[in-house]
Motif scaffolding. Sequence first.
Motif, mmCIF file in Angstrom:
data_model
loop_
_atom_site.group_PDB
_atom_site.id
_atom_site.type_symbol
_atom_site.label_atom_id
_atom_site.label_comp_id
_atom_site.label_asym_id
_atom_site.label_seq_id
_atom_site.Cartn_x
_atom_site.Cartn_y
_atom_site.Cartn_z
ATOM 1 N N ARG A 1 0.615 -0.745 -0.018
ATOM 2 C CA ARG A 1 -0.022 0.476 -0.643
ATOM 3 C C ARG A 1 0.709 0.964 0.167
ATOM 4 O O ARG A 1 0.233 2.423 -0.426
ATOM 5 N N LEU A 2 1.514 1.712 0.659
ATOM 6 C CA LEU A 2 3.119 2.054 0.878
ATOM 7 C C LEU A 2 3.649 2.701 -0.488
ATOM 8 O O LEU A 2 2.963 3.754 -0.912
ATOM 9 N N GLU A 3 4.123 1.695 -0.873
ATOM 10 C CA GLU A 3 4.611 1.666 -2.999
ATOM 11 C C GLU A 3 3.851 2.063 -3.562
ATOM 12 O O GLU A 3 3.822 2.847 -4.441
ATOM 13 N N GLY A 4 2.702 1.602 -3.444
ATOM 14 C CA GLY A 4 1.318 1.880 -4.608
ATOM 15 C C GLY A 4 0.657 3.060 -3.958
ATOM 16 O O GLY A 4 1.629 3.896 -5.035
ATOM 17 N N ASP A 5 1.127 3.420 -2.602
ATOM 18 C CA ASP A 5 0.952 5.650 -2.753
ATOM 19 C C ASP A 5 2.041 5.960 -3.926
ATOM 20 O O ASP A 5 1.806 7.275 -4.264
ATOM 21 N N SER A 6 3.926 5.983 -3.397
ATOM 22 C CA SER A 6 4.369 6.366 -4.013
ATOM 23 C C SER A 6 4.205 6.389 -5.545
ATOM 24 O O SER A 6 4.361 7.651 -5.597
ATOM 25 N N VAL A 7 3.945 5.526 -5.949
ATOM 26 C CA VAL A 7 3.188 5.033 -7.310
ATOM 27 C C VAL A 7 2.321 6.275 -7.525
ATOM 28 O O VAL A 7 3.185 7.117 -8.715
ATOM 29 N N ARG A 8 1.264 6.580 -7.011
ATOM 30 C CA ARG A 8 0.007 7.066 -7.707
ATOM 31 C C ARG A 8 0.882 8.643 -7.652
ATOM 32 O O ARG A 8 0.526 9.561 -8.681
ATOM 33 N N ALA A 9 0.914 8.866 -6.375
ATOM 34 C CA ALA A 9 1.762 10.556 -6.616
ATOM 35 C C ALA A 9 2.792 10.847 -7.547
ATOM 36 O O ALA A 9 2.570 11.732 -7.718
ATOM 37 N N LEU A 10 4.024 9.651 -7.740
ATOM 38 C CA LEU A 10 4.636 9.711 -8.820
ATOM 39 C C LEU A 10 4.570 10.480 -10.092
ATOM 40 O O LEU A 10 4.288 11.249 -10.866
ATOM 41 N N ILE A 11 2.656 9.136 -9.865
ATOM 42 C CA ILE A 11 2.907 9.426 -11.761
ATOM 43 C C ILE A 11 1.414 10.698 -11.429
ATOM 44 O O ILE A 11 1.426 11.521 -13.000
ATOM 45 N N GLU A 12 0.807 11.310 -10.609
ATOM 46 C CA GLU A 12 -0.072 12.446 -10.718
ATOM 47 C C GLU A 12 0.753 13.554 -11.211
ATOM 48 O O GLU A 12 1.000 14.570 -11.469
ATOM 49 N N SER A 13 2.019 13.228 -10.204
ATOM 50 C CA SER A 13 3.434 14.412 -10.592
ATOM 51 C C SER A 13 3.538 15.031 -11.904
ATOM 52 O O SER A 13 3.405 15.633 -12.604
ATOM 53 N N LEU A 14 3.951 13.256 -12.732
ATOM 54 C CA LEU A 14 4.671 13.346 -14.133
ATOM 55 C C LEU A 14 3.307 14.090 -15.075
ATOM 56 O O LEU A 14 3.290 14.782 -16.073
ATOM 57 N N LYS A 15 1.653 13.995 -15.020
ATOM 58 C CA LYS A 15 1.139 14.468 -15.339
ATOM 59 C C LYS A 15 0.887 15.633 -15.103
ATOM 60 O O LYS A 15 0.571 16.911 -15.568
ATOM 61 N N ARG A 16 0.721 16.120 -13.458
ATOM 62 C CA ARG A 16 1.222 17.703 -13.343
ATOM 63 C C ARG A 16 2.225 18.581 -14.088
ATOM 64 O O ARG A 16 1.998 19.369 -14.952
ATOM 65 N N HIS A 17 3.261 17.524 -14.930
ATOM 66 C CA HIS A 17 3.836 18.365 -15.363
ATOM 67 C C HIS A 17 4.305 17.928 -17.072
ATOM 68 O O HIS A 17 5.198 18.284 -17.662
ATOM 69 N N GLY A 18 2.720 17.598 -17.569
ATOM 70 C CA GLY A 18 2.626 17.400 -18.740
ATOM 71 C C GLY A 18 3.165 16.381 -18.922
ATOM 72 O O GLY A 18 3.255 16.028 -20.900
ATOM 73 N N VAL A 19 3.456 14.851 -18.602
ATOM 74 C CA VAL A 19 3.950 13.309 -19.471
ATOM 75 C C VAL A 19 2.435 13.470 -19.772
ATOM 76 O O VAL A 19 1.361 13.171 -18.362
ATOM 77 N N SER A 20 2.609 12.778 -21.057
ATOM 78 C CA SER A 20 0.626 12.309 -20.999
ATOM 79 C C SER A 20 0.774 10.838 -20.312
ATOM 80 O O SER A 20 1.658 10.327 -20.332
ATOM 81 N N SER A 21 -0.514 10.618 -20.262
ATOM 82 C CA SER A 21 -0.926 8.838 -19.893
ATOM 83 C C SER A 21 -0.270 7.778 -20.722
ATOM 84 O O SER A 21 0.132 7.023 -20.195
ATOM 85 N N GLU A 22 -0.479 8.276 -21.956
ATOM 86 C CA GLU A 22 0.325 7.121 -22.712
ATOM 87 C C GLU A 22 2.073 7.054 -22.366
ATOM 88 O O GLU A 22 2.407 5.731 -22.497
ATOM 89 N N VAL A 23 2.384 8.073 -21.955
ATOM 90 C CA VAL A 23 4.322 7.515 -21.383
ATOM 91 C C VAL A 23 4.382 6.367 -20.266
ATOM 92 O O VAL A 23 4.600 6.412 -20.412
ATOM 93 N N ILE A 24 3.102 7.004 -19.761
ATOM 94 C CA ILE A 24 3.669 7.165 -17.987
ATOM 95 C C ILE A 24 3.200 5.491 -18.102
ATOM 96 O O ILE A 24 3.421 4.508 -17.597
ATOM 97 N N ASN A 25 1.788 5.349 -19.131
ATOM 98 C CA ASN A 25 1.639 3.914 -19.111
ATOM 99 C C ASN A 25 2.031 2.545 -19.738
ATOM 100 O O ASN A 25 2.648 2.067 -19.065
ATOM 101 N N GLN A 26 3.140 2.936 -20.704
ATOM 102 C CA GLN A 26 4.191 2.529 -21.369
ATOM 103 C C GLN A 26 5.168 2.751 -20.162
ATOM 104 O O GLN A 26 6.089 1.321 -20.600
ATOM 105 N N ALA A 27 5.729 2.877 -20.115
ATOM 106 C CA ALA A 27 7.067 2.896 -18.128
ATOM 107 C C ALA A 27 5.989 2.177 -17.696
ATOM 108 O O ALA A 27 7.319 1.162 -16.979
ATOM 109 N N LEU A 28 5.490 2.180 -17.453
ATOM 110 C CA LEU A 28 4.576 1.359 -16.256
ATOM 111 C C LEU A 28 5.313 -0.196 -16.737
ATOM 112 O O LEU A 28 5.279 -1.098 -16.128
#
Length: 94
Positions: A61-88
């Motif tokens: 849960r803790l690690e998942g929360d960190s990943v979710r926070a990172l994803i949200e930060s990347l989105k706020r910085h303009g990284v597309s969902s497609e790029v994020i999903n590919q990286a995941l």
Amino acid sequence: MKIEDLKKRSDKNRPMTTVTIRMPEDVIEDLKRLAPLHGFSGYQPLIRAYIGQGLRTDLERLEGDSVRALIESLKRHGVSSEVINQALREVAHK
């Protein structure tokens, strides 16, 4: 949890320490009854299994929360969902 961490945790010879904990007698009696039903030789290994199970759940849960926070930060910085999903997907296959 990372694969390297899981491998370390599965090592039967890793260092142990003694812990003293006060528990109600009826709980100990219940643990003694349940241990053989779960394939344990005694109640102490069952307690370790219960603690390990809860610990893994909380760590995931803790690690998942960190990943979710990172994803949200990347989105706020303009990284597309497609790029994020590919990286995941790339990370999941390693």
